[in-house]
Enzyme design. Structure first.
Site, PDB file in Angstrom:
ATOM      1  CE  LYS A  46      -8.261   2.062   9.950  1.00  0.00           C
ATOM      2  NZ  LYS A  46      -7.079   1.212   9.636  1.00  0.00           N
ATOM      3  CE1 TYR A  83     -11.063   2.232   6.317  1.00  0.00           C
ATOM      4  CE2 TYR A  83     -11.793   4.507   6.509  1.00  0.00           C
ATOM      5  CZ  TYR A  83     -10.781   3.579   6.465  1.00  0.00           C
ATOM      6  OH  TYR A  83      -9.478   3.992   6.582  1.00  0.00           O
ATOM      7  CG  ASP A 106      -5.323 -14.277   5.657  1.00  0.00           C
ATOM      8  OD1 ASP A 106      -5.762 -13.158   6.009  1.00  0.00           O
ATOM      9  OD2 ASP A 106      -6.069 -15.250   5.421  1.00  0.00           O
ATOM     10  N   GLY A 150       0.820  -1.208   0.000  1.00  0.00           N
ATOM     11  CA  GLY A 150       0.000   0.000   0.000  1.00  0.00           C
ATOM     12  C   GLY A 150       0.853   1.257   0.000  1.00  0.00           C
TER      13      GLY A 150
END
Length: 284
Positions: A129, A125, A36, A10
């Site tokens: 978080k 989302y 994973d 990322g």
């Protein structure tokens, strides 16, 4: 110091590994292909073998709109993945940085959100978080939670790359002008995270480039610096509906960063300038 960085493929993970290596630190970056994070057994095996002194957890499910429908995948990565890593970090007594987001707040008002303000996410989302933040606080003593916003880096898609791509074929764009926040250049943020992980100044921080703007201001600055002639029409959030509701106020206070003696990031306009230079170098 052995540092494990998740999410190396990322934008942020890529730069954190790059800066760690530049500082001659022993940095290992992993992506989902190597590890994973939703598999507790695999995480424990990996961490117990590597025995890192610190973990900088950049990996996340960040498709904000898709998360509203793909809830299981979002929860598994952001919540269960963070839980697995936090528990494994505890087992080997590793420091832990968790990368969070402005989306934990509801975006109400116009004042910058303080680090101690109570989160109230308005989308799925953001909820995941925030839940992950709570897990980090429950599981660990030696942790940093770093909330960031409007991220752009060399290794991935972002608003700047989108604007530059659209400018190639469009002379006029509609941009949302009633959402305010701060861009965050991963090149700048990664330096701070490397400084942070080598300290013991634990807690919750807000970190983005200095200054506030809306998406129209952001786009205009990109086009001015890149010398694109694009006319921008300001539209409201309501005129540009998305699957997930965006917070209108993503301004965040950096008081904890300043009080702890960390250097704040450069102004967002300066970050755009250096990022465009980096993009141009990569093209060459």
């Amino acid at each position: 110091m052995q540092i494990l960085v998740t999410g190396v493929t990322g934008q942020l993970g890529h730069d954190v590994v790059r800066h760690g290596v530049e500082r001659n630190l022993n940095v290992t970056g992993v992506g989902s292909n190597e590890l994973d994070i939703t598999n507790e057994k695999k995480v424990n095996e990996y961490i117990n073998q590597l025995k890192p002194d610190a973990i900088i957890h950049c990996a996340a499910y960040t498709a904000v709109d898709k998360a509203e429908d793909d809830r299981d995948a979002c929860w598994n990565v952001n919540v269960e993945g963070t839980r697995n890593l936090a528990k494994a970090a505890k087992n080997v007594d590793a420091k832990f940085i968790y990368i969070s987001t402005d989306y934990v707040f509801d975006g109400e008002g116009s004042s910058p959100f303080k680090e101690q303000d109570t989160p109230n996410p308005i989308g799925y989302y953001g909820l995941t978080k925030y839940k992950a933040e709570e897990i980090v606080k429950q599981e660990l003593d030696r942790f940093f939670i770093v909330r960031i916003s409007w991220v752009f880096g060399i290794n991935g898609n972002n608003f700047i790359k989108t604007m530059l791509r659209l400018a190639e074929t469009k002379s006029e764009l509609n941009i949302v002008g009633d959402q305010y926040g701060s861009p965050t250049y991963t090149f700048d943020l990664s330096k701070l995270l490397i400084d942070m992980i080598q300290s013991d100044k634990y807690g919750i921080y807000h970190a983005s480039n200095e200054g506030f703007c809306n998406w129209v201001d952001f786009a205009k600055e990109i086009f001015i610096q890149n010398q694109n002639e694009v006319e921008i029409n300001l539209v409201t959030t309501e005129e540009y509906p998305t699957r997930a509701v965006r917070p209108k106020n993503s301004r965040m206070s950096k008081s904890k960063l300043i009080d702890s003696g960390f250097r704040t990031l450069p102004k967002w306009q300066d970050a755009i300038k250096r990022y465009l230079e980096e993009l141009n170098q990569e093209v060459k």
